[in-house]
Design a protein around this motif. Structure first.
Motif, PDB file in Angstrom:
ATOM      1  N   MET A  10     113.396  58.093  50.036  1.00 14.79           N
ATOM      2  CA  MET A  10     112.796  58.667  51.250  1.00 14.79           C
ATOM      3  C   MET A  10     112.701  60.175  51.062  1.00 14.79           C
ATOM      4  O   MET A  10     113.660  60.805  50.596  1.00 14.79           O
ATOM      5  N   PRO A  11     111.593  60.791  51.435  1.00 19.42           N
ATOM      6  CA  PRO A  11     111.488  62.257  51.328  1.00 19.42           C
ATOM      7  C   PRO A  11     112.546  62.943  52.196  1.00 19.42           C
ATOM      8  O   PRO A  11     112.995  62.368  53.203  1.00 19.42           O
TER       9      PRO A  11
ATOM     10  N   GLY B 181     119.351  56.805  51.713  1.00 18.15           N
ATOM     11  CA  GLY B 181     117.980  57.301  51.860  1.00 18.15           C
ATOM     12  C   GLY B 181     117.405  57.737  50.517  1.00 18.15           C
ATOM     13  O   GLY B 181     116.246  57.464  50.199  1.00 18.15           O
TER      14      GLY B 181
ATOM     15  N   ALA C 160     112.669  65.347  54.421  1.00 14.45           N
ATOM     16  CA  ALA C 160     112.456  65.554  55.866  1.00 14.45           C
ATOM     17  C   ALA C 160     112.585  64.223  56.615  1.00 14.45           C
ATOM     18  O   ALA C 160     113.195  64.157  57.688  1.00 14.45           O
ATOM     19  N   GLU C 161     112.033  63.170  56.025  1.00 13.55           N
ATOM     20  CA  GLU C 161     112.106  61.844  56.652  1.00 13.55           C
ATOM     21  C   GLU C 161     113.555  61.348  56.692  1.00 13.55           C
ATOM     22  O   GLU C 161     114.000  60.763  57.682  1.00 13.55           O
ATOM     23  N   ARG C 162     114.270  61.632  55.603  1.00 10.85           N
ATOM     24  CA  ARG C 162     115.685  61.249  55.530  1.00 10.85           C
ATOM     25  C   ARG C 162     116.473  61.926  56.644  1.00 10.85           C
ATOM     26  O   ARG C 162     117.217  61.266  57.380  1.00 10.85           O
TER      27      ARG C 162
ATOM     28  N   ASP D 141     122.589  59.599  53.708  1.00 15.73           N
ATOM     29  CA  ASP D 141     121.718  60.365  52.824  1.00 15.73           C
ATOM     30  C   ASP D 141     121.622  59.698  51.445  1.00 15.73           C
ATOM     31  O   ASP D 141     120.540  59.631  50.850  1.00 15.73           O
TER      32      ASP D 141
ATOM     33  N   GLU E  14     118.192  60.231  63.955  1.00 13.78           N
ATOM     34  CA  GLU E  14     117.781  59.166  64.880  1.00 13.78           C
ATOM     35  C   GLU E  14     118.848  58.056  64.937  1.00 13.78           C
ATOM     36  O   GLU E  14     119.280  57.641  66.019  1.00 13.78           O
TER      37      GLU E  14
ATOM     38  N   ALA F  31     115.424  63.223  59.445  1.00 16.63           N
ATOM     39  CA  ALA F  31     115.025  62.758  60.778  1.00 16.63           C
ATOM     40  C   ALA F  31     115.600  61.368  61.068  1.00 16.63           C
ATOM     41  O   ALA F  31     116.068  61.094  62.177  1.00 16.63           O
ATOM     42  N   ARG F  32     115.570  60.512  60.056  1.00 17.65           N
ATOM     43  CA  ARG F  32     116.066  59.139  60.239  1.00 17.65           C
ATOM     44  C   ARG F  32     117.584  59.136  60.457  1.00 17.65           C
ATOM     45  O   ARG F  32     118.104  58.383  61.280  1.00 17.65           O
TER      46      ARG F  32
ATOM     47  N   HIS G 152     116.261  52.643  55.629  1.00 10.60           N
ATOM     48  CA  HIS G 152     114.941  52.766  54.981  1.00 10.60           C
ATOM     49  C   HIS G 152     113.888  51.854  55.635  1.00 10.60           C
ATOM     50  O   HIS G 152     112.860  51.578  55.037  1.00 10.60           O
ATOM     51  N   ARG G 153     114.174  51.432  56.853  1.00 15.07           N
ATOM     52  CA  ARG G 153     113.265  50.577  57.630  1.00 15.07           C
ATOM     53  C   ARG G 153     112.824  49.352  56.826  1.00 15.07           C
ATOM     54  O   ARG G 153     111.621  49.125  56.619  1.00 15.07           O
TER      55      ARG G 153
END
Lengths: 242, 313
Positions: free
Chosen positions: B108-109, B103, B111-113, B100, B119, B115-116, B153-154
């Motif tokens: 990263m927003p 992220g 929700a995206e954080r 976190d 994942e 989910a990532r 963060h891809r």
């Protein structure tokens, strides 16, 4: 930049909470509050509310407590091998520095301020006799202000010391030397009767308002210089020691 | 459009009188796994620090995605995810908190954080332990988490320093698959520091060999093997007496002869038909059970390069 500072602050503060929330940490905190925020002020009585004594004491506590937090945040992070990974991120140097400084100061100064509140409660319980006693205005404002400035000053010095220290212990030792130099006049005064009398008279009878004003300006200047130097010197390339 | 992810020109870094990186010239195309091979202290880690702008070069320059490491390092770090020499995990925090934090660093927003994090932790088999503090974890689990953090963060560039160290063989194989799929599906460039030569051979489409700060070779593993190692024949059997070995050493096509644990290894000057050679061995009295033709492995090439450089030094 503000978002980045908040990100670093949040994580540093969380780490401090986690590090001190085990049983040993809670016991240390309770001893701290009971002794420095209860017994000691209650023993001092009204002097704790109206003289320079608590102002000097809180400033000293800030220096003492915040220094170890700041050293852990900077030299400790290098020693725990997490600094380089942090430096490899997109965070600007200033955000890393300020986030860590603010977290150390907020946590350390926050603990000092707990004793500010508990001291009033303790004194009222012991000598209040039904009347609510509170600090004089100079102590009420000067105590938090001077202890905050002292915390900022020692954090700036801790950053500078930590820049070149390989380990937390090395940085802490260097800071002890700095603290000793700062408090040497006070220690010496206690071993020379004439100076001891003068110091006691200063603490108990000096004009608290004037002292707080001058002391705050001196601390503000010193903290600004220390933090300014830290900001100039806090660069990634300076932080990788080998 | 520029297809180069990393370019260095005479990149040099001194620490006092020690030259850690010595006039390094390198080009790494986008969307490949690049393996940086070298012994301890060869300058691999310093090169990573230079590429991330954590150190300034003494001489020369480097660019990552066209950004200069000296003046535009922030742009580079924005686009890179790194697992460095140490895993860099905050051991007092949980796995979830570690990810976190990174992220948030990369903005990263929420929700995206979330989910990532789910994942990545699910993928690495760590989801059930997400709230545990990392301090109590095994080295392999910590390493997986550190890799997840580098990918959080891809980033288009992933820099990994010995990523499979501490991983069990299954996890290491799975990581290799992940890296290959990142490259194939998302066009990510991976800069991989490793001692693990079979791993480099499997993963990398380009490898550089560095020693004492100097780049000794850079090419695809196949071409390095072809250039650096002679063809060889490995024969399993018995009766490899001194007379047999002497006979083999006298043949013009044989460069070197070595017997280890009942296996005869013949290094050849060039690719030849091995039939006459085997006939000669059998005629000389040895028994042959199995014959394997091959070329040098990347490890052979690496060791040869190291030996050559030592001799020159």
């Amino acid at each position: 930049m503000l978002t980045d500072i908040r990100t670093v602050f949040r994580k540093e503060f969380k780490e401090l909470i986690v590090a001190t929330s085990d049983r040993a940490g809670i016991i240390r905190l309770l001893i701290w509050v009971v002794f420095f925020g209860g017994l000691f002020p209650a023993q001092s009585g009204r002097a704790w509310l109206y003289t320079l004594l608590p102002v000097l004491f809180w400033s000293w506590m800030s220096l003492f407590y915040v220094s170890s937090l700041a050293v852990s945040a900077f030299a400790g992070e290098r020693e725990r091998h997490t600094l380089e990974t942090l430096l490899a991120t997109r965070l600007p140097d200033g955000a890393i520095l300020l986030g860590k400084v603010l977290a150390s100061v907020a946590y350390g100064w926050g603990l000092v301020m707990i004793t500010y509140v508990t001291a009033v409660i303790a004194i009222n319980l012991v000598i209040g006799q039904g009347r609510f006693l509170f600090y004089s205005p100079a102590v009420a404002l000067g105590g938090p202000l001077m202890s905050l400035l002292a915390a900022l000053l020692i954090t700036g010095v801790a950053v500078l010391v930590s820049m070149r220290a390989g380990t937390q212990r090395q940085a802490q030792m260097a800071l002890y030397v700095v603290s000793l130099v700062l408090f040497l006049p006070l220690l010496l005064s206690q071993s020379i009767p004439a100076l001891q009398a003068w110091a006691n008279d200063l603490v108990l009878n000096a004009n608290t308002g004037s002292f707080v004003l001058v002391g705050s300006l001196v601390l503000l200047l010193a903290a600004a210089i220390a933090l300014g130097l830290a900001r100039v010197r806090f660069k990634r390339s300076e932080l990788i020691l080998d | 459009m520029n297809n180069i992810a990393i370019r260095t020109e005479n990149l040099t870094r001194d620490f006092g009188s020690v030259r850690a990186v010595d006039h390094l010239n390198l080009e790494v195309p986008k969307g490949i796994v690049f393996g940086f091979l070298g012994p301890n202290g060869s300058g691999k880690t310093t090169t990573i620090r230079l590429l991330l702008g954590l150190l300034d070069p003494t001489e020369g320059r480097a660019e990552v995605f066209g950004y200069d490491t000296r003046t535009q390092a922030a742009e580079i770090r924005e686009r890179a995810g790194a697992l460095l020499e140490h895993n860099g995990l905050y051991e007092r925090l949980s796995a979830q908190d570690n990810l976190d934090y990174f992220g948030r660093i990369y903005r990263m927003p929420a929700a995206e954080r979330a989910a990532r994090i789910e994942e990545l932790l699910t993928h690495f088999g760590l989801w059930e332990r997400r709230t545990q503090i990392v301090k109590d974890w095994s080295k392999g689990m910590q390493q997986k988490l550190a890799i997840a953090r580098a990918l959080m963060h891809r980033p288009p560039l992933v820099i990994l320093d010995e990523p499979t160290s501490g991983l069990d063989p299954i996890a290491a194989a799975s990581l290799r698959d992940d890296l290959l799929s990142l490259v194939e599906q998302e066009g990510v460039t991976v800069f991989l520091n490793t001692h693990n030569l079979p791993e480099a051979e499997k993963l990398c489409s380009l490898v550089g060999v560095i020693r004492q700060g100097k780049l000794l070779a850079v090419d695809s593993p196949d071409r390095l093997r072809a250039q650096g190692g002679s063809p060889m024949v490995e024969i399993t059997g018995s009766g490899f007496t001194d007379d047999v070995l002497a006979m083999l050493r006298s043949r013009p096509e044989v460069a070197a002869v070595e017997v280890t644990n009942g296996r005869l290894r013949l290094d050849l000057h060039e690719q030849i038909e091995v039939g006459p050679l085997v006939t000669a061995i059998v005629t000389a009295g040895a028994q042959v059970e199995e014959i394997r033709k091959g070329s040098a492995s990347l490890e052979d090439v690496f060791l040869t390069l190291m030996r050559e450089e030592s001799q020159e030094a």
